[in-house]
Each structure stands twice: as structure tokens, then as C-alpha cells.
Motif scaffolding. Sequence first.
Motif, short mmCIF file in Angstrom:
data_model
loop_
_atom_site.label_atom_id
_atom_site.label_comp_id
_atom_site.label_asym_id
_atom_site.label_seq_id
_atom_site.Cartn_x
_atom_site.Cartn_y
_atom_site.Cartn_z
N ASN B 45 -5.74 7.93 -6.68
CA ASN B 45 -6.30 7.03 -5.68
C ASN B 45 -5.65 7.27 -4.31
O ASN B 45 -4.45 7.33 -4.20
CB ASN B 45 -6.02 5.59 -6.14
N THR B 46 -6.45 7.41 -3.29
CA THR B 46 -5.88 7.65 -1.97
C THR B 46 -5.98 6.42 -1.08
O THR B 46 -5.57 6.44 0.06
CB THR B 46 -6.58 8.83 -1.27
N ASN B 47 -6.53 5.37 -1.65
CA ASN B 47 -6.67 4.12 -0.90
C ASN B 47 -5.28 3.52 -0.62
O ASN B 47 -4.57 3.13 -1.54
CB ASN B 47 -7.52 3.15 -1.72
N ALA B 48 -4.94 3.43 0.67
CA ALA B 48 -3.59 3.02 1.05
C ALA B 48 -3.23 1.63 0.55
O ALA B 48 -2.14 1.41 0.03
CB ALA B 48 -3.43 3.08 2.56
N SER B 49 -4.16 0.69 0.66
CA SER B 49 -3.82 -0.67 0.26
C SER B 49 -3.71 -0.79 -1.26
O SER B 49 -2.86 -1.52 -1.78
CB SER B 49 -4.85 -1.67 0.80
N ALA B 50 -4.52 -0.01 -1.97
CA ALA B 50 -4.42 -0.02 -3.43
C ALA B 50 -3.07 0.54 -3.86
O ALA B 50 -2.41 0.00 -4.75
CB ALA B 50 -5.54 0.81 -4.05
#
Lengths: 319, 332
Positions: B45-50
Amino acid sequence: MGLQVENLTIYYQTLSGDVRALENATFSLEGGEIMGLAGESGCGKTTLGHSLIFLAPPMKYVGGRVLLDGEELPIQDMEKMNEFRFRDISIIPQYAMNALNPIRKIGRMTEELLQAKKVDFKAVLPELKRRLDLVKLPHDVLDLYPIELSGGMKQRMVMVVSTLLDPSLLIADEITSALDVASQKAVAEMLVEFRDQDCCKSAIVITHDISILYQIADSIMIMYAGQVAEKASTRTIIHSPRHPYTKLLISSLPEIGVKYSERQLTGIPGKPPLLLDPPPGCRFRDRCPIAFDKCLEVPPFVEIEKGHFVACWKEAGNA
Amino acid sequence: MKRYFGRKILIYLLTFFLAVTIDWMIPRFMPGDPVRNMLTRVSVNTNASAIQMMYDYYSHLFGLDMPLWQQYLSFWKSLFMGELGISVYLFPTPVKDVLLRAIPYDAFLLVPSILLSWYAGNKFGAFAARSKWLDNTISPLSYILTATPYMWLGILLAWFFGIVLGIFPIAGAYSFTMRPNLSWNFIGSVFHHWFLPFASLFLVGFGGWAIGMRNMIIYELEADYSHFLGALGAPKKLVRKYAFSNAVLPQITGLALQLGVIVAGALVTEVVFSYPGIGYLLLAAIQNQDYFLIQGCFLFIIIGVLLANFIIDIAYILVDPRTRRGMTGETA
Ligand SMILES: Nc1ncnc2c1ncn2[C@@H]1O[C@H](COP(=O)(O)OP(=O)(O)O)[C@@H](O)[C@H]1O
Ligand code: SF4
Ligand SMILES: [Mg+2]
């Protein structure tokens, strides 16, 4: 009977050559005689004592023979000597304080030693205890480790162990040197007691301190730089010595019976020669006040009176 | 006696406390961040908030979001309850289980190699001390063996027997094609894989012990008590026996030290032969910044060292009367 030593010569093999520590020693001991062997440190007393019982390298047999009770001792044969060691000839070594295995109880060590010599420990035990009484050690030292004994106690213990098989000759090397004056006297007297009770027939008591010999020795032999200088009864050595070295030695003592320290011996001007390459002839020559040409040859050890032997050219003519 | 042991135990406890504290500090003051490390490895996952959410979740799970002093206290608390935490690198396996899986390999490799090399080395050393011929052959060989850097010897063995001759495997504790089971086949494979690491440890240990023993015996044979026995005509056998029992004392201390550094010594072996013991585990833990696993490995080492020393302390009292005397403070 007794001990005869003839022309015994012992060197130390070292990298820089032979140290000529004992040269042509000839003397004898009657059965029952306690002979004091005295002389400055380094004159070869220990060498003489050791060579009679344990001639181990770097010590080297060069010549001479030794007879004990008429039988020749194979001193140069380490194996054959085992038969004689302990039973016929024994030693209280100079290092008596460290002579006991530190990790064996003394009783067990004694037992193992006797077993190895095929002697029944149980049979000897009562006598062992009697001798502990003689040297004033409690019987339970047998259950102690050497470290639990004081220096003097260890020494007396070694004395008991060494004489357990009633040797014909006991060599006691500097047994008093490490002790205070009071214990010196006690140990010296115990040694005489041992002789009187036949725990050993005769004894050679090695010391650099002549005064201790006055009380206990029947005779005294003086050595200088690897050569025997004089031997006579204790009285004679004290009152009418003939060798110049003995004379200086005795006169440098404060008074008979008074302890002198090693330092006073060096009151004689000069130093003994190095034994690695000693000068020819009489080794006392450099310090001798009456030396003359003849002294470039080794003086013979001659009997000038009954039982009084001297190695000095000045005396040789008087024989 | 009681006072002596009281004092000893106090010293051991203090040492334990200090060592464990240092053990706790080391990974925490190492550069890097274990949770981020783990996340970059596992997450796609590259989603920063995740990622931040997962980061917070795991930090909380491992207790890494607390102030340091709280981490320290809770570390001791869980230690007393036998909890060593959860491995980050082998998440979610508890560190305890990871260690318990590795320990048998260490024991299997190290205990025989240390004890056998100690025994054989001392025997041979004592032997060499009395035979010129043996002394001239075995002693130089032993010197070469101990002087060889262990890493070098290990690699040499692996290369020669594993690659040139191809008669021994050079990685793993058993064949990769097998699952652990109780068959002769499997047991054979275990021994087959065990042999080279064992032999390398044995050889190095053997050389050191043999030299030590030879020198000690020669020294003891020159001791005064040996000369006295000789002067009393005691047979060589007795003299040698006494010399041996004196010479073996420092060797016992040496054994304690060896057992103490058991894991450190094995680290290199286990790395060279990819042998899955604590040493191998420790390397993996460090590479992956696995705080809890590093702590666990070191804790194991600390307990091992202290225990070995304690046992030897007691053994020494039994064999050397001199320590016993110092203990009771008696004077003769
Ligand atoms: N192991 C040895 N190696 C070489 N020389 C020695 C050794 N032991 C003694 N010596 C030398 O032999 C001489 C006599 O020594 P020693 O018999 O011990 O004298 P003492 O017992 O009269 O003090 C001394 O000069 C000493 O330096
Ligand atoms: S032999 Fe000569 S040097 Fe030696 S003691 Fe006699 S007189 Fe002195
Ligand atoms: Mg001496």
C-alpha cells in the motif's frame, strides 16, 4: 657404616657453559653423626645435598662416587636411585614450605606416597602419629590441606614425612632459615630428637647460618665456592679452625651462640668467584690474606689431625 | 560459607540487572525504526495515511509509542512474567517460541563440541607433555589450529568438504527437502549437516586446550611438590597424576569462560554454515531491527554466561581447597 663421598664433582649445564658448583668433594660421615654443612649462599651446599639424592638436570654428574652403609649409590641413574630414595636417603628440601601438593589433604598425600612405595599406610599410621607428637603437630593436620598450615607447621610436616621410613641419611636443607629465632631453636632440637630416636641414622644439616649448628651438629664442614674447605668436630671448627676462610668466618661471628646475619659474612673483603669460570687452584686465593704461589694449584683435602680435614697449602705440610 | 554464597548471589543479581538493562538499551539506541522497516517490507500500500495508521497501530502494539522510561518498566514487568514480547521480523510469533525453536540446535552443536574438545584437548596435552615425539608433532599442529582465525577455518572446511569433495552439506540443520520427523533418514540428515560446524568448533577448541594443558603440566612438573615427590623416589605415575590434577584447575576456569561465550563463538559458525541456532537468529534480528528478538537473544546469552560461571564457581570450590579457605576467611 655411614656415608663416604669420594671426589664428587657436579656441574650445572647452562647455555653459557658449565657452572662448576661442586668440585672434588671428599668427606665421610659416621653412622649417627649430624654434620653441619655451612658456607656463604651460592657456595654449593644445596648442590651437594641434592646430588646425593636427586641428581636431576640441569645438574650433571661429572665424577666421583658415593657409598652409603658400604653400598655404592647409583646417584647418576635417576631410575635406579628410586630404590634408595626415601628408604635409605631422604631430604627435607630448602623449599619445604611448598613441598606438599596443594590440592591433596596431607594424610591422603602421605598415604598415596607410601602406597606408591609399596608400604602399608595402616601399619605406619601409629608411628606417623607418634612423630607428629614429637614435632608438636596435632593429629588432625592429616585432614588438612597444606594451605591450612603455617610455614613452620608445613616444615615440620615435611620433616615427619621425609623420615617416615627411617632413612640412614637425612639431608636437611636450610630448615631453619625461613623461621624466627624461637622456632629455629625448636626445629633444630627436634632434628636431634629424631636422630636420637633413630628416625634417621645420620644427617647433613645445610645452613648458611653457622650459629644454629653449635647446638646440634657433631661436626661441621665448611665449603667455599664449590670446594670443601674444612671439616672437623664442632668444637674444633669453633675453637681451633685451621683454614683461613673458616678462621675469618668464625671470627666474624659476634659470639658463640649468638645469631649472626648473612651480611656479616661479607665482612670478609672481596666476593666469591663466579662458578661459571672459576680461577684455577684454591678458589679462596683472591681473598686469602696468606695466599702464595703454591695456591695456583688446587690444595688437597688432608687429615691434619684425627677427624680434622683441611684443604689449604699452608696446612698441607703440617699433616 | 553462607556469607560467601550470599555475596556471590548478590553479585550475580547485580550483574544480571546491569546486563539486562544494557540489553534493553542497545536495540533502542540503534539507528533505524523497526516498525517502518517491517511495513516497507510487507506492505504494498502506498497510501500515506493508511501507512501512518498501520504505523501507529503497530507502534502501540509493540509499546513503542510510550516514553522510554515506561517502556523500560514494562519491559522488566513482562520479563518477570516470562514474557519476551513478539518478534517483529517473524510477526506474530512470540520471541519465546522463536528462541525455543533455535536453542536445541545450539545445544546440539555447542555442548558436544566444547565438552569433547575440552576432554580430548586436555588428554592429548597431558600426553604430549610426556612424550617428545608427540610433543614435536601435536604441539605445532595445535598452535596452527588455535592461531587460525575461526572464520577462515570454517570457510576452508566448508569449501573443501562441502564444495571440492562434496561429501558434506554446508547449509541448514537438515535437508531442505525434508520435514522434521522421527525417521532414520531424517536423523541421518541432521547428523550429516551437523558434522562440519561441529568439526570446525571442535578442532579450534582442541588445539587451544591441548596447548594449555601441555604448558600447565610442564610447569607443574617443575613445581616444588613434584620435585619433592621425585626426591622421595615416588614413581613417575604419581608425580604425573598430581601434576595433572593441579594443571587441570585453570583448565576448568577456561571451560567456564568457553561455556560463557558459547553463543558469541557460535555466531560465526552458524553464519558460515547457515545453522539455525541463536547466533544465526541474532544476526537476522539485527539485520531486521527486531528489538524484541535481539533482546531475547541477548537475554539468553546473559543467562547462559551467568549460569555457566555460577556452576563453575561451585565446581571450583569442590576441586580446589584453596578457594574454600579464602571463602571462610580462615587463617592458618
Ligand atoms: N639450576 C641451576 N642452574 C645453574 N646454576 C645453578 C643452578 N642452581 C644453582 N646454581 C649455581 O650453583 C652454585 C651453587 O648453588 P647452590 O648449591 O644452590 O648454593 P647454596 O645452596 O650453597 O646457596 C651457585 O653459584 C649457583 O649460581
Ligand atoms: S690454599 Fe692458599 S689461598 Fe687457599 S686458603 Fe690456603 S693459603 Fe689461602
Ligand atoms: Mg641452598
